[in-house]
Scaffold this motif. Structure first.
Motif: not given
Length: 661
Positions: A16, A149, A230, A243, A246
Motif C-alpha cells: 500500500a 499505512v 494496486a 492503498v 495493496g
C-alpha cells in the motif's frame, strides 16, 4: 486464521505504501516510477549500513536514511532528470526510470560492498518487542507498518484533496504553463513531489527489510511489480483505491498460504502469482471498457511550447546542400552514410581475427544477444511499442532448445526453431491481451508477464535442474569459437535484413504510421490492432530465436540467465544506443559482453558493478538524446562528411558561362 490476516496486512501495508508513492509521483509529475524498487532498496541498504555496519543508533539511522537521504535523492533526480521529462514520450520516461533502477543497486554495491546479508533489521530496535492478542502474536515492526499505512493514507488523501498544496499539485498536472502564468513555480512543486515520493519509497524499503532482506535488489523489484497491481487497479490516480488493493493483495496471499497445502510445490507458485493475476484481471477489465489509453499531461499551451516542436535548422541546411552536390558527392555521401549504419557489423567481422582464446567466442555471444535486441528494433524502434518481456521470450527459446536437444535427442537447431515458434505464440497471446492498451499499460503488462514467468515457470526443476540448467550440445558444424562467431553473425545479418525489408514494405510503412498517429492510421484504413498483434508475435519469435542460439553458445539453457530484471538492463542498453537500427542492436550486444570482460580483466573485483552503472547512466541520459547514442554519433559522422564535401565544392574554381553555351 486471524494471525495470517494480520501477517498479510503487514506485507499488504508495504504494498500500500509503495502503491501510494507510485500514484503520488504519477499523478503529480506524470512519470510512472519503474525505479521505485531500486529507490526503496538503496535507502534500505543505506539504513542497514548506518545501523548495522557503522553501529549508529537505529532512530538516527532511520532519520538519516528515510528523512534526509531519500528526499535529497528525490530532489536531485528531479534536478538532473525528471525536469527534462515533462513533455517527453512515454518511451523516454520509462527508459529513464529504468536507467535509475539499473544504476542505484550497482551504486549501492560499489558504496557498501557485496557481502552476504542473512537478516535485515526493521525500524523496531532489537530485541524486537512482541505483543500477544489472545493467541495471535504481533511484533512492533508489524505495528509500525500498520501505523505508517494509516498515516500515509490519511495524510496523503487530506493533503492532495483538502489543502492548498494539493490544489497547486493538481493544477501543475493539468497545465504547467497555466500554473506558471498564475505566478506559481511548477518546478518547486515538482521538487516537493519527488522528495515525498522517494521518502515513501525509503519508508517502504526499510519496513520491508525484515521480510525481503537487503542482501539483493531482486525482491525489491518484485515488490514494485506487486505494487503495480494496486496502481493499475487505481488506474494510476486513486490513492485510497491503490492503498486498499495493496492491503487486499497482502491478505489474499497470506490466506492462500493458510489454505493451500504446504507440501505441494505449486502452492508457492500460486501465492507468488497473486499480484500478477490481479494486474491481468484489472487491465483486462479496464481494457474492455476502453479506459487504459495513454493520457497526455498538460494542456494545449504546454504542447505548443515544447522545445522539440520546431524543425531542425541543421536538417534544413542539409536539404539545401543536397541540391548542390554532384554525382561524386552523392556517391561519397551514400558511402559515408553506410559507415554508421553497419560499423558494428564490420567490427564483429574483424574482432575474431584480432582476438584469441575465449574472447573469440564472446563475439558469437554478442551476436546472439544482438538477435534478441533486434526484436526491440522491430517492436520499439519501428512501432514505438514498449515491451519489457523480450528477454522472457528469449528464455522460452532457450529452455525449449535445451528440452528438445537433451530430452528428445533432436538437433539443437531444431530446438531453436521450435523455441522461436513457441515464443511467437506467446507473443501472439500478449499482443492480443494488450492490443487495446496505451503504451504505459503495455509496459506494465509485459513487465508483469516477464516477472511472473521468472518467478513461476523458470523456477521449475525440470528447467533449472537444481541450478545447473539443461545441457545443450554444440552442433557438429560449429567446431570452434571462430566458426560459431561467424555463424551467429550471419544469422544476425539475415534477421536484420528481414527487419529492414519489413520496414521498407507496405506493412512496415503502415506500422510506422501507427507509431506516429493511431487515429490517423485508422482514418486511412489501417488495421491497428492486427498490425500490433502481428508485430508483437514476430518480435517474440525473433527473441526466441536469439535465446535458443545464446543457449547453444553457452552450452546450457539456464533460466536464471533470462530473468526479467536482467531484461530491464538489456532494454536500457538497447534504447540508449538507439532502438531503430540493427547497427545499434549489435553494438548493444558487444557492449554488454565486452565491457564487463574488460573491467574484470583490468580492474579489481570491487569495480565489477561499474559497467552496470554506466549502462544505467546511459539510459538516464536518453532524456537529453531520445534518438540514442549510436544514431547521434552516426548523424555527426554524416555531418562531418557533408562538411568535407562542402569544402571540396567551395575549392572548385568558378566557371563563367557566356553566350548561352
Amino acid at each position: 486464521m486471524l494471525g495470517f490476516i494480520l501477517a498479510g496486512l503487514v506485507l499488504g501495508g508495504i504494498y500500500a505504501i509503495s502503491a501510494a508513492s507510485i500514484v503520488v509521483t504519477y499523478e503529480s509529475a506524470g512519470v510512472l516510477n519503474f525505479a521505485f524498487g531500486a529507490l526503496a532498496f538503496f535507502v534500505a541498504r543505506t539504513y542497514y549500513y548506518l545501523y548495522v555496519t557503522l553501529g549508529w543508533n537505529p532512530i538516527l539511522a532511520a532519520v538519516m536514511a528515510i528523512l534526509v537521504l531519500a528526499p535529497v535523492l528525490g530532489m536531485f533526480l528531479q534536478f538532473a532528470l525528471f525536469r527534462f521529462l515533462t513533455q517527453a514520450s512515454q518511451l523516454t520516461k520509462v527508459v529513464a526510470t529504468i536507467g535509475i533502477a539499473v544504476t542505484l543497486p550497482a551504486a549501492a554495491e560499489l558504496l557498501y560492498g557485496n557481502q552476504a546479508i542473512l537478516t535485515s533489521p526493521g525500524l523496531a530496535p532489537p530485541p524486537v518487542p512482541v505483543y500477544h492478542l489472545g493467541e495471535v502474536v504481533v511484533t512492533l515492526d508489524q505495528l509500525l507498518t500498520y501505523g505508517c499505512v494509516l498515516l500515509v493514507l490519511g495524510l496523503g488523501t487530506y493533503v492532495l484533496r483538502r489543502t492548498t498544496v494539493g490544489l497547486l499539485v493538481r493544477a501543475t498536472v493539468d497545465s504547467e504553463a497555466m500554473t506558471s502564468l498564475s505566478g506559481i513555480s511548477p518546478s518547486r512543486i515538482s521538487y516537493g513531489v519527488w522528495a515525498v515520493g522517494t521518502t515513501l519509497a525509503g519508508l517502504a524499503g526499510v519496513l520491508a527489510a525484515p521480510i525481503l532482506n537487503v542482501g539483493s535488489v531482486e525482491n525489491y523489484t518484485l515488490l514494485t511489480a506487486s505494487a503495480f497491481a494496486a496502481v493499475v487497479a487505481a488506474r494510476l490516480r486513486s490513492l485510497p483505491l491503490a492503498v486498499a488493493v495493496g492491503l487486499l493483495m497482502g491478505v489474499v496471499g497470506s490466506l492462500l498460504q493458510w489454505l493451500l497445502p504446504t507440501s505441494q510445490g505449486w502452492s508457492a507458485n500460486v501465492i507468488a502469482s497473486v499480484p500478477f493475476i490481479m494486474v491481468v484481471v484489472f487491465l483486462l477489465y479496464y481494457s474492455l471498457r476502453g479506459r487504459v489509453g495513454d493520457a497526455g499531461r498538460g494542456g494545449k499551451l504546454d504542447a505548443a511550447i515544447r522545445a522539440d516542436s520546431t524543425p531542425s535548422a541543421a536538417h534544413e541546411v542539409s536539404v539545401g546542400r543536397r541540391t548542390q552536390e554532384g554525382r561524386f558527392g552523392r556517391v561519397l555521401r551514400f558511402g559515408v552514410s553506410l559507415i554508421p549504419r553497419n560499423l558494428f557489423v564490420v567490427v564483429a567481422l574483424v574482432l575474431p581475427l584480432l582476438l584469441s582464446g575465449y574472447r573469440v567466442g564472446l563475439v558469437g555471444q554478442a551476436c546472439a544477444m544482438g538477435i534478441i535486441f533486434l526484436s526491440y528494433t522491430l517492436l520499439t524502434g519501428q512501432g514505438g511499442l514498449i515491451s519489457l518481456c523480450q528477454i522472457t521470450f528469449a528464455g522460452v527459446g532457450a529452455i525449449t532448445t535445451g528440452q528438445v536437444a537433451t530430452d528428445w535427442g533432436l538437433p539443437a537447431l531444431v530446438g531453436v526453431a521450435l523455441g522461436a515458434f513457441i515464443a511467437g505464440i506467446g507473443g501472439l497471446i500478449v499482443g492480443a491481451l494488450t492490443v487495446r492498451m496505451g503504451n504505459l499499460y503495455v509496459a506494465l503488462v509485459t513487465l508483469t508477464f516477464g516477472l511472473m514467468l521468472s518467478a513461476v515457470v523458470f523456477q521449475m526443476d525440470r528447467f533449472t535442474q537444481g541450478g545447473s540448467g539443461v545441457d545443450v550440445p554444440l552442433p557438429g558444424f560449429l567446431p570452434d569459437n571462430g566458426t560459431m562467431a561467424y555463424f551467429m553473425l550471419a544469422v544476425f545479418v539475415v534477421v536484420s535484413l528481414l527487419i529492414t525489408a519489413i520496414r521498407s514494405s507496405t506493412s512496415g510503412m503502415a506500422f510506422s504510421a501507427i507509431r506516429d498517429s493511431e487515429s490517423g492510421a485508422r482514418a486511412t484504413g489501417i488495421s491497428v490492432q492486427r498490425m500490433k498483434v502481428a508485430a508483437t508475435a514476430l518480435a517474440a519469435a525473433i527473441a526466441g530465436l536469439g535465446g535458443g542460439l545464446l543457449a547453444i553458445f553457452n552450452g546450457v539453457a539456464l533460466p536464471s540467465s533470462y530473468d526479467a530484471i536482467v531484461g530491464m538492463v538489456w532494454f536500457a542498453v538497447l534504447v540508449t544506443n538507439g532502438a531503430k537500427t540493427g547497427n545499434a542492436a549489435l553494438a548493444s550486444g558487444l557492449f554488454l559482453v565486452f565491457l564487463p570482460d574488460i573491467f574484470s580483466s583490468l580492474l579489481p573485483v570491487r569495480f565489477g558493478p561499474v559497467p552496470t552503472v554506466l549502462f544505467g547512466l546511459g539510459a538516464i541520459l536518453l532524456a537529453r538524446n531520445p534518438g540514442g547514442v549510436i544514431s547521434l554519433n552516426g548523424r555527426q559522422l554524416q555531418g562531418f562528411g557533408r562538411r568535407i564535401l562542402a569544402l571540396g565544392n567551395r575549392s572548385k574554381p568558378a566557371v563563367s558561362v557566356r553566350g548561352g553555351v
